[in-house]
Design a protein around this motif. Structure first.
Motif, PDB file in Angstrom:
ATOM      1  N   LEU A 115       0.827  -1.207   0.000  1.00 57.59           N
ATOM      2  CA  LEU A 115       0.000   0.000   0.000  1.00 57.59           C
ATOM      3  C   LEU A 115       0.861   1.256   0.000  1.00 57.59           C
ATOM      4  O   LEU A 115       0.529   2.260  -0.657  1.00 57.59           O
ATOM      5  CB  LEU A 115      -0.931  -0.001   1.220  1.00 57.59           C
ATOM      6  CG  LEU A 115      -2.089  -0.992   1.187  1.00 57.59           C
ATOM      7  CD1 LEU A 115      -2.813  -1.002   2.527  1.00 57.59           C
ATOM      8  CD2 LEU A 115      -3.067  -0.635   0.069  1.00 57.59           C
ATOM      9  N   GLU A 116       1.978   1.220   0.741  1.00 54.98           N
ATOM     10  CA  GLU A 116       2.912   2.345   0.741  1.00 54.98           C
ATOM     11  C   GLU A 116       3.427   2.600  -0.674  1.00 54.98           C
ATOM     12  O   GLU A 116       3.473   3.749  -1.137  1.00 54.98           O
ATOM     13  CB  GLU A 116       4.091   2.046   1.677  1.00 54.98           C
ATOM     14  CG  GLU A 116       3.725   1.908   3.133  1.00 54.98           C
ATOM     15  CD  GLU A 116       3.666   3.244   3.846  1.00 54.98           C
ATOM     16  OE1 GLU A 116       3.940   4.269   3.208  1.00 54.98           O
ATOM     17  OE2 GLU A 116       3.336   3.250   5.046  1.00 54.98           O
ATOM     18  N   LEU A 117       3.834   1.534  -1.365  1.00 61.31           N
ATOM     19  CA  LEU A 117       4.343   1.676  -2.728  1.00 61.31           C
ATOM     20  C   LEU A 117       3.256   2.172  -3.682  1.00 61.31           C
ATOM     21  O   LEU A 117       3.525   2.977  -4.584  1.00 61.31           O
ATOM     22  CB  LEU A 117       4.899   0.336  -3.218  1.00 61.31           C
ATOM     23  CG  LEU A 117       6.119  -0.204  -2.453  1.00 61.31           C
ATOM     24  CD1 LEU A 117       6.507  -1.579  -2.991  1.00 61.31           C
ATOM     25  CD2 LEU A 117       7.287   0.757  -2.561  1.00 61.31           C
ATOM     26  N   ALA A 118       2.010   1.701  -3.468  1.00 62.32           N
ATOM     27  CA  ALA A 118       0.906   2.154  -4.313  1.00 62.32           C
ATOM     28  C   ALA A 118       0.653   3.647  -4.123  1.00 62.32           C
ATOM     29  O   ALA A 118       0.424   4.378  -5.096  1.00 62.32           O
ATOM     30  CB  ALA A 118      -0.352   1.349  -3.991  1.00 62.32           C
ATOM     31  N   CYS A 119       0.694   4.112  -2.850  1.00 55.04           N
ATOM     32  CA  CYS A 119       0.517   5.548  -2.583  1.00 55.04           C
ATOM     33  C   CYS A 119       1.643   6.356  -3.209  1.00 55.04           C
ATOM     34  O   CYS A 119       1.416   7.433  -3.781  1.00 55.04           O
ATOM     35  CB  CYS A 119       0.477   5.797  -1.076  1.00 55.04           C
ATOM     36  SG  CYS A 119      -1.014   5.195  -0.261  1.00 55.04           S
ATOM     37  N   LYS A 120       2.860   5.841  -3.098  1.00 54.87           N
ATOM     38  CA  LYS A 120       4.000   6.549  -3.686  1.00 54.87           C
ATOM     39  C   LYS A 120       3.843   6.696  -5.193  1.00 54.87           C
ATOM     40  O   LYS A 120       4.068   7.773  -5.758  1.00 54.87           O
ATOM     41  CB  LYS A 120       5.290   5.782  -3.356  1.00 54.87           C
ATOM     42  CG  LYS A 120       6.543   6.437  -3.893  1.00 54.87           C
ATOM     43  CD  LYS A 120       7.771   5.629  -3.515  1.00 54.87           C
ATOM     44  CE  LYS A 120       9.033   6.283  -4.059  1.00 54.87           C
ATOM     45  NZ  LYS A 120      10.256   5.505  -3.696  1.00 54.87           N
ATOM     46  N   ASN A 121       3.423   5.614  -5.854  1.00 54.02           N
ATOM     47  CA  ASN A 121       3.223   5.671  -7.306  1.00 54.02           C
ATOM     48  C   ASN A 121       2.062   6.582  -7.680  1.00 54.02           C
ATOM     49  O   ASN A 121       2.109   7.280  -8.703  1.00 54.02           O
ATOM     50  CB  ASN A 121       2.981   4.271  -7.855  1.00 54.02           C
ATOM     51  CG  ASN A 121       4.226   3.397  -7.788  1.00 54.02           C
ATOM     52  OD1 ASN A 121       5.339   3.906  -7.756  1.00 54.02           O
ATOM     53  ND2 ASN A 121       4.042   2.086  -7.757  1.00 54.02           N
ATOM     54  N   ALA A 122       1.002   6.600  -6.847  1.00 56.29           N
ATOM     55  CA  ALA A 122      -0.166   7.433  -7.141  1.00 56.29           C
ATOM     56  C   ALA A 122       0.174   8.919  -7.099  1.00 56.29           C
ATOM     57  O   ALA A 122      -0.448   9.725  -7.803  1.00 56.29           O
ATOM     58  CB  ALA A 122      -1.291   7.119  -6.160  1.00 56.29           C
ATOM     59  N   PHE A 123       1.160   9.304  -6.273  1.00 59.02           N
ATOM     60  CA  PHE A 123       1.518  10.714  -6.144  1.00 59.02           C
ATOM     61  C   PHE A 123       2.607  11.155  -7.121  1.00 59.02           C
ATOM     62  O   PHE A 123       2.975  12.336  -7.127  1.00 59.02           O
ATOM     63  CB  PHE A 123       1.996  10.999  -4.712  1.00 59.02           C
ATOM     64  CG  PHE A 123       0.873  11.239  -3.743  1.00 59.02           C
ATOM     65  CD1 PHE A 123       0.317  12.504  -3.605  1.00 59.02           C
ATOM     66  CD2 PHE A 123       0.365  10.207  -2.979  1.00 59.02           C
ATOM     67  CE1 PHE A 123      -0.717  12.736  -2.712  1.00 59.02           C
ATOM     68  CE2 PHE A 123      -0.668  10.425  -2.082  1.00 59.02           C
ATOM     69  CZ  PHE A 123      -1.210  11.693  -1.951  1.00 59.02           C
TER      70      PHE A 123
END
Length: 274
Positions: free
Chosen positions: A184-192
């Motif tokens: 989830l951390e990596l997904a948030c990073k990619n989303a931003f």
């Protein structure tokens, strides 16, 4: 031991457990014992110092680990979960949990312990896992291992030299699970990526953190201005790291608290450079 003395000792152990469970200093132990005596509880006059509370806690921990080891050994299926951490001296450690099926068929999670890492490689971490489980009386853990959980670094899930790859060579049935919160951390990073937050706010947070963490003089000046403004100052926290959301949350929280002193200090620095 006589029954009356035994009952008194049980109560002292219970107080020590309460302190450890709520993560309080052992210095609280004598005052809690005195409080219980004031309430009419019959307790021993000896063994009421912080050193003894530490000894009681060690005995309790050994007993708890013994019970956990028995339950893990009796389980047909277990999974190990590992993560890296550091202690107060910034010494790198490996943290190990075991998930197992209890005799009632309900999965349970148990903390096994922490171990110093000589080398943060796959072989070094595997040595820590084996050492921890062996020290807790679980030498044959590979006979029941069905799952391995960790965050998605190459040292854990590398296709050639990762821990999961090495374990799977001996246990082809093994299932590897990438830590959900890390994904989830990596997904948030990619989303931003490419957003205003990533380009402007994130950049300013990195500058602000390095500006104060990299200079004791600037930090002292910030503390001095905060004292003059009657404001509190939090230590600027690092922005980079695997915990993308939590690092930025803490950095923004520190900036929100420090903003009056930061504005005053940056204005002072800017005027001195003209």
């Amino acid at each position: 031991m006589q029954k009356t003395a035994f009952c008194k000792m049980v109560k002292l152990f219970d107080i020590a457990y309460h302190i450890a469970k709520h993560e309080k200093p052992f210095a609280y132990y004598p005052s809690l014992v005195k409080l219980e005596k004031r309430h009419g509880v019959d307790l021993e006059d000896a063994y009421i110092n912080p050193k003894q509370a530490r000894v009681f806690t060690q005995y309790l921990a050994e007993q708890i680990h013994l019970e956990v080891s028995k339950q893990v050994l009796s389980s047909r299926y277990i999974s190990v979960l590992v993560d890296g951490s550091t202690d107060r001296s910034t010494t790198e450690k490996e943290v190990l949990y075991v998930k197992y099926l209890h005799k009632d068929g309900v999965p349970r999670m148990a903390f096994v312990g922490t171990e110093d890492i000589e080398s943060a490689t796959a072989d070094g971490i595997l040595h820590c896992i084996r050492s921890l489980l062996f020290s807790k009386g679980i030498p044959n853990w590979t006979d029941h291992l069905v799952g391995f959980g960790a965050y998605g670094a190459s040292v854990n899930f590398g296709c050639r030299q990762g821990i999961y790859t090495k374990l799977k060579m001996d246990m082809p049935w093994l299932i590897g699970i990438h830590c959900l919160t890390h994904r989830l951390e990596l997904a948030c990073k990619n989303a931003f990526q490419g957003t205003y937050f990533n380009q402007e706010i994130d950049g300013f947070l990195s500058f602000y953190t390095s500006f104060y963490r990299g200079s004791g003089k600037r930090r002292r000046e910030l503390d001095r201005l905060a004292e003059l403004l009657d404001e509190s100052v939090l230590t600027p926290t690092r922005v980079d790291g695997t915990r993308w959301v939590d690092h930025r949350r803490r950095a923004l929280k520190a900036l929100e608290t420090n903003i009056p002193a930061v504005i005053a200090h940056l204005s002072e620095v800017g005027s001195d450079q003209r």
